[in-house]
Scaffold this motif. Structure first.
Motif, PDB file in Angstrom:
ATOM      1  N   ARG A 114       0.847  -1.193   0.000  1.00 32.46           N
ATOM      2  CA  ARG A 114       0.000   0.000   0.000  1.00 32.46           C
ATOM      3  C   ARG A 114       0.882   1.242   0.000  1.00 32.46           C
ATOM      4  N   SER A 115       0.927   1.907  -1.137  1.00 30.82           N
ATOM      5  CA  SER A 115       1.830   3.045  -1.298  1.00 30.82           C
ATOM      6  C   SER A 115       1.519   4.181  -0.330  1.00 30.82           C
ATOM      7  N   GLU A 116       0.253   4.380   0.020  1.00 31.99           N
ATOM      8  CA  GLU A 116      -0.080   5.469   0.945  1.00 31.99           C
ATOM      9  C   GLU A 116       0.455   5.183   2.347  1.00 31.99           C
ATOM     10  N   ILE A 117       0.512   3.918   2.729  1.00 33.09           N
ATOM     11  CA  ILE A 117       1.090   3.558   4.026  1.00 33.09           C
ATOM     12  C   ILE A 117       2.602   3.749   3.977  1.00 33.09           C
ATOM     13  N   ALA A 118       3.226   3.322   2.895  1.00 29.89           N
ATOM     14  CA  ALA A 118       4.669   3.514   2.742  1.00 29.89           C
ATOM     15  C   ALA A 118       5.022   4.996   2.801  1.00 29.89           C
ATOM     16  N   GLU A 119       4.230   5.823   2.134  1.00 28.83           N
ATOM     17  CA  GLU A 119       4.483   7.266   2.112  1.00 28.83           C
ATOM     18  C   GLU A 119       4.289   7.885   3.492  1.00 28.83           C
ATOM     19  N   ARG A 120       3.220   7.519   4.185  1.00 33.71           N
ATOM     20  CA  ARG A 120       2.961   8.069   5.525  1.00 33.71           C
ATOM     21  C   ARG A 120       4.042   7.631   6.494  1.00 33.71           C
ATOM     22  N   SER A 121       4.475   6.374   6.401  1.00 31.95           N
ATOM     23  CA  SER A 121       5.561   5.883   7.250  1.00 31.95           C
ATOM     24  C   SER A 121       6.842   6.656   6.976  1.00 31.95           C
ATOM     25  N   ARG A 122       7.161   6.823   5.702  1.00 31.34           N
ATOM     26  CA  ARG A 122       8.387   7.547   5.324  1.00 31.34           C
ATOM     27  C   ARG A 122       8.365   8.964   5.881  1.00 31.34           C
ATOM     28  N   ARG A 123       7.245   9.664   5.709  1.00 27.90           N
ATOM     29  CA  ARG A 123       7.136  11.041   6.207  1.00 27.90           C
ATOM     30  C   ARG A 123       7.292  11.087   7.728  1.00 27.90           C
TER      31      ARG A 123
END
Length: 194
Positions: free
Chosen positions: A118-127
């Protein structure tokens, strides 16, 4: 006419968070969420949407809380920056080593379970991880200004090192390593900073 909500949204989301945290996303059903929240299916959907939408809200709330807690713990004057970093690391090691039920950070567990799919989870985690590094880096810079950490050291690298240490402490605690091992790791990280 739409009836006003008669429940505390944040309170419900925090109850749901515990269920996701204990079981993970995949193993948590809508029935589990209804049980955790005390809401019926219609109320749950009307307030938060489907399981994916509920999870996104819960995860955002957790990430915001995690960043805020680190910011509060490490904020202060230059003269006590190294002491704040040391207390924070030792508190993290102590908390992790004393927990009766070892449970990794919800951010770490979610990232491991869902980021690859899930790219949105990866992005939120990264941020979130990047924001944690910024906070840790700012505290390192503060300690450098006070003369407690070598001014020639790269504060960003040290901030990343500290985040990695904190994540590692949680993982080791979840694996059941002793409190002494965790405290030794935290002490070693402080020695590296000095």
């Amino acid at each position: 006419m739409v009836r006003p909500r008669t429940f505390d949204e944040d309170g419900v989301l925090r109850e749901i968070e515990q269920r996701f945290w204990d079981r993970g996303y995949a193993a948590t059903s809508m029935s589990d969420l209804m049980s955790a929240s005390g809401l019926g299916k219609g109320s749950l959907y009307a307030a938060f949407g489907d399981k994916e939408a509920v999870f996104s809200r819960v995860f955002d709330l957790y990430c915001d809380d995690a960043v805020g807690a680190v910011r509060v713990a490490l904020d202060g004057p230059d003269e006590s920056a190294l002491d704040r970093l040391q207390r924070y690391l030792l508190r993290a090691a102590t908390r992790a080593g004393e927990s009766d039920v070892q449970r990794a950070c919800f951010l770490a567990k979610t990232t491991a379970e869902l980021a690859a799919h899930r790219s949105e989870i990866a992005e939120r985690s990264r941020r979130t991880f990047e924001e944690l590094v910024r906070i840790l880096t700012a505290c390192v810079e503060s300690a450098q200004r006070a003369g407690d950490i070598d001014a020639r050291a790269d504060p960003v690298r040290l901030g990343r090192f500290l985040l990695t240490t904190l994540r590692g402490l949680e993982a080791l605690a979840e694996a059941g390593l002793s409190k002494r091992v965790l405290l030794d790791a935290a002490d070693t990280a402080i020695d590296v900073l000095r």
